[in-house]
Write a protein that holds these residues in place. Structure first.
Motif, PDB file in Angstrom:
ATOM      1  N   HIS A   1      40.879 -70.861 -48.829  1.00 27.34           N
ATOM      2  CA  HIS A   1      40.438 -71.352 -47.637  1.00 27.34           C
ATOM      3  C   HIS A   1      39.219 -70.268 -47.443  1.00 27.34           C
ATOM      4  N   ASN A   2      38.419 -70.899 -46.228  1.00 26.77           N
ATOM      5  CA  ASN A   2      37.090 -70.196 -46.050  1.00 26.77           C
ATOM      6  C   ASN A   2      36.803 -70.280 -44.761  1.00 26.77           C
ATOM      7  N   ALA A   3      35.830 -69.308 -44.300  1.00 27.81           N
ATOM      8  CA  ALA A   3      35.023 -69.515 -43.065  1.00 27.81           C
ATOM      9  C   ALA A   3      33.603 -69.492 -43.507  1.00 27.81           C
ATOM     10  N   LEU A   4      32.617 -69.986 -42.385  1.00 28.94           N
ATOM     11  CA  LEU A   4      31.187 -70.264 -42.593  1.00 28.94           C
ATOM     12  C   LEU A   4      30.319 -69.555 -41.608  1.00 28.94           C
ATOM     13  N   MET A   5      29.015 -69.518 -42.091  1.00 35.86           N
ATOM     14  CA  MET A   5      27.894 -69.020 -41.193  1.00 35.86           C
ATOM     15  C   MET A   5      26.650 -69.698 -41.718  1.00 35.86           C
ATOM     16  N   GLY A   6      25.976 -70.360 -40.571  1.00 33.58           N
ATOM     17  CA  GLY A   6      24.929 -71.111 -40.686  1.00 33.58           C
ATOM     18  C   GLY A   6      23.730 -70.037 -40.899  1.00 33.58           C
TER      19      GLY A   6
ATOM     20  N   LEU B   1      20.283 -72.934 -45.609  1.00 31.64           N
ATOM     21  CA  LEU B   1      21.302 -72.505 -46.452  1.00 31.64           C
ATOM     22  C   LEU B   1      22.628 -72.092 -45.418  1.00 31.64           C
ATOM     23  N   TYR B   2      23.802 -71.769 -45.960  1.00 25.27           N
ATOM     24  CA  TYR B   2      24.750 -71.220 -45.231  1.00 25.27           C
ATOM     25  C   TYR B   2      25.506 -70.200 -46.177  1.00 25.27           C
ATOM     26  N   LEU B   3      26.338 -69.266 -45.411  1.00 23.35           N
ATOM     27  CA  LEU B   3      27.124 -68.161 -46.149  1.00 23.35           C
ATOM     28  C   LEU B   3      28.362 -68.716 -46.034  1.00 23.35           C
ATOM     29  N   GLU B   4      29.421 -68.535 -47.075  1.00 23.73           N
ATOM     30  CA  GLU B   4      30.777 -68.975 -47.070  1.00 23.73           C
ATOM     31  C   GLU B   4      31.593 -67.723 -47.379  1.00 23.73           C
ATOM     32  N   VAL B   5      32.595 -67.382 -46.865  1.00 27.09           N
ATOM     33  CA  VAL B   5      33.470 -66.324 -47.254  1.00 27.09           C
ATOM     34  C   VAL B   5      34.846 -66.915 -47.723  1.00 27.09           C
ATOM     35  N   ILE B   6      35.338 -66.606 -48.726  1.00 23.30           N
ATOM     36  CA  ILE B   6      36.545 -67.492 -49.150  1.00 23.30           C
ATOM     37  C   ILE B   6      37.638 -66.509 -50.061  1.00 23.30           C
ATOM     38  N   ALA B   7      38.796 -67.066 -50.009  1.00 20.29           N
ATOM     39  CA  ALA B   7      39.762 -66.052 -50.552  1.00 20.29           C
ATOM     40  C   ALA B   7      41.228 -66.870 -50.943  1.00 20.29           C
ATOM     41  N   PRO B   8      42.000 -66.684 -51.920  1.00 16.59           N
ATOM     42  CA  PRO B   8      43.033 -67.427 -51.842  1.00 16.59           C
ATOM     43  C   PRO B   8      43.932 -67.655 -50.536  1.00 16.59           C
ATOM     44  N   ASN B   9      44.525 -68.727 -50.510  1.00 15.47           N
ATOM     45  CA  ASN B   9      45.026 -69.135 -49.320  1.00 15.47           C
ATOM     46  C   ASN B   9      46.785 -68.804 -49.395  1.00 15.47           C
ATOM     47  N   PRO B  10      47.239 -67.842 -48.856  1.00 13.78           N
ATOM     48  CA  PRO B  10      48.656 -67.485 -49.073  1.00 13.78           C
ATOM     49  C   PRO B  10      49.724 -68.273 -48.480  1.00 13.78           C
TER      50      PRO B  10
ATOM     51  N   ALA C   1      25.952 -77.496 -43.672  1.00 15.97           N
ATOM     52  CA  ALA C   1      25.047 -76.572 -42.925  1.00 15.97           C
ATOM     53  C   ALA C   1      24.520 -77.312 -41.753  1.00 15.97           C
ATOM     54  N   GLY C   2      24.410 -78.583 -41.852  1.00 12.80           N
ATOM     55  CA  GLY C   2      24.222 -79.498 -40.616  1.00 12.80           C
ATOM     56  C   GLY C   2      24.945 -79.115 -39.531  1.00 12.80           C
ATOM     57  N   LYS C   3      26.311 -78.802 -39.788  1.00 11.96           N
ATOM     58  CA  LYS C   3      27.332 -78.821 -38.520  1.00 11.96           C
ATOM     59  C   LYS C   3      27.561 -77.404 -38.196  1.00 11.96           C
ATOM     60  N   LEU C   4      26.890 -76.384 -38.955  1.00  8.52           N
ATOM     61  CA  LEU C   4      27.085 -75.054 -38.305  1.00  8.52           C
ATOM     62  C   LEU C   4      25.961 -74.753 -37.274  1.00  8.52           C
ATOM     63  N   MET C   5      26.664 -73.661 -36.366  1.00  5.30           N
ATOM     64  CA  MET C   5      25.844 -73.339 -35.142  1.00  5.30           C
ATOM     65  C   MET C   5      24.659 -72.477 -35.874  1.00  5.30           C
ATOM     66  N   PRO C   6      23.388 -72.629 -35.302  1.00  2.07           N
ATOM     67  CA  PRO C   6      22.363 -71.623 -35.670  1.00  2.07           C
ATOM     68  C   PRO C   6      22.431 -70.250 -35.136  1.00  2.07           C
ATOM     69  N   THR C   7      22.041 -69.383 -36.104  1.00  7.11           N
ATOM     70  CA  THR C   7      22.402 -67.822 -36.238  1.00  7.11           C
ATOM     71  C   THR C   7      20.994 -67.028 -36.115  1.00  7.11           C
ATOM     72  N   GLY C   8      20.131 -67.794 -36.575  1.00  3.42           N
ATOM     73  CA  GLY C   8      19.066 -66.945 -36.601  1.00  3.42           C
ATOM     74  C   GLY C   8      18.538 -65.871 -37.766  1.00  3.42           C
ATOM     75  N   ILE C   9      19.647 -66.076 -38.763  1.00  2.00           N
ATOM     76  CA  ILE C   9      19.703 -65.065 -39.943  1.00  2.00           C
ATOM     77  C   ILE C   9      18.896 -65.914 -40.937  1.00  2.00           C
ATOM     78  N   ARG C  10      18.045 -65.241 -41.586  1.00  2.00           N
ATOM     79  CA  ARG C  10      17.141 -65.640 -42.651  1.00  2.00           C
ATOM     80  C   ARG C  10      17.432 -65.032 -44.016  1.00  2.00           C
ATOM     81  N   LEU C  11      17.851 -65.603 -45.148  1.00  2.00           N
ATOM     82  CA  LEU C  11      17.685 -64.965 -46.150  1.00  2.00           C
ATOM     83  C   LEU C  11      16.350 -64.548 -46.765  1.00  2.00           C
ATOM     84  N   ARG C  12      15.887 -63.354 -47.185  1.00  2.00           N
ATOM     85  CA  ARG C  12      14.845 -62.725 -47.424  1.00  2.00           C
ATOM     86  C   ARG C  12      14.721 -62.926 -48.797  1.00  2.00           C
ATOM     87  N   ARG C  13      15.722 -61.918 -49.514  1.00  2.00           N
ATOM     88  CA  ARG C  13      15.706 -61.783 -50.982  1.00  2.00           C
ATOM     89  C   ARG C  13      16.868 -61.937 -51.398  1.00  2.00           C
ATOM     90  N   PHE C  14      17.204 -62.466 -52.567  1.00  2.00           N
ATOM     91  CA  PHE C  14      18.396 -62.649 -53.404  1.00  2.00           C
ATOM     92  C   PHE C  14      18.415 -62.126 -54.677  1.00  2.00           C
TER      93      PHE C  14
END
Length: 202
Positions: A40-45, A50-59, A144-157
């Motif tokens: 299961h996961n949670a998301l951040m636009g 782009l978006y950021l996903e956190v994910i873990a096993p679903n207990p 990503a189109g369904k996520l609330m805008p956060t103003g966070i931009r990836l600068r470097r990966f």
């Protein structure tokens, strides 16, 4: 390949979400459950599609019948940036051009959203999980189109690997993105962001 999203793995979803929210200073949005891999996961636009996903096993569900994606069955230690994904138009056509171990297409669903993703039998990707997971979204569909805008931009990966030169050559033969850098050294992954709270990182 087109940079699609970043992945933060953890042994528990609450730990992963708390880690990201503390690091970036923005609340995440609920995601859902993935039946095939029992995660299961949670998301951040993020900016730029782009978006950021956190994910873990679903207990709350039975273990999957195959290894979980993103190497979550062998995940140990604190929540951290662990993987990334790139979108392709046709995963079947692109897989022969990828390093061995990139995986085979698997149909995945979360709620009313469905897609195809290349996942290896071990649940890993090449270069100690620094190679991106390949994802094929249906035309006109992207979370990503369904996520609330956060103003966070990836600068470097930045990807760091003992075989960084080989990784760089193979990766930049498939993707052109000025935000992505590859270095030689012990295996590591780092993302730098510009946020409403200043520069932050994972």
């Amino acid at each position: 390949m087109i940079f699609d999203h970043l992945v933060v793995g953890a042994q528990s979803l609450a730990e992963a979400q708390a880690h990201v929210e503390a690091a970036l200073g923005i609340a995440m949005q609920p995601g859902g459950e993935h039946a095939v891999f029992q995660t299961h996961n949670a998301l951040m636009g993020l900016e730029d599609g782009l978006y950021l996903e956190v994910i873990a096993p679903n207990p709350a569900v039975d273990p999957p019948t195959r290894p979980r994606w993103y190497a979550l069955d062998r995940f140990a230690g604190p929540a951290r940036l662990s993987n990334w994904a790139c979108a392709v138009d046709d995963v079947d056509a692109d897989l022969p051009q990828m390093p061995d171990g990139t995986g085979a297409p698997v149909a995945v669903r979360r709620g009313d959203l469905s897609w195809r993703m290349a996942v290896s039998q071990a649940g890993t990707t090449p270069f100690d999980n620094l190679w991106p997971a390949l994802i094929e979204w249906p035309p006109g569909v992207h979370p990503a189109g369904k996520l609330m805008p956060t103003g966070i931009r990836l600068r470097r990966f930045t990807l760091v690997h003992p075989q960084g030169q080989t990784l760089r050559e193979k990766l930049f033969g498939q993707i052109a993105d000025d935000r992505v850098a590859v270095e030689v050294g012990p295996v590591a992954m780092h993302a730098a962001f510009a946020t409403p709270h200043g520069d932050r990182s994972l």
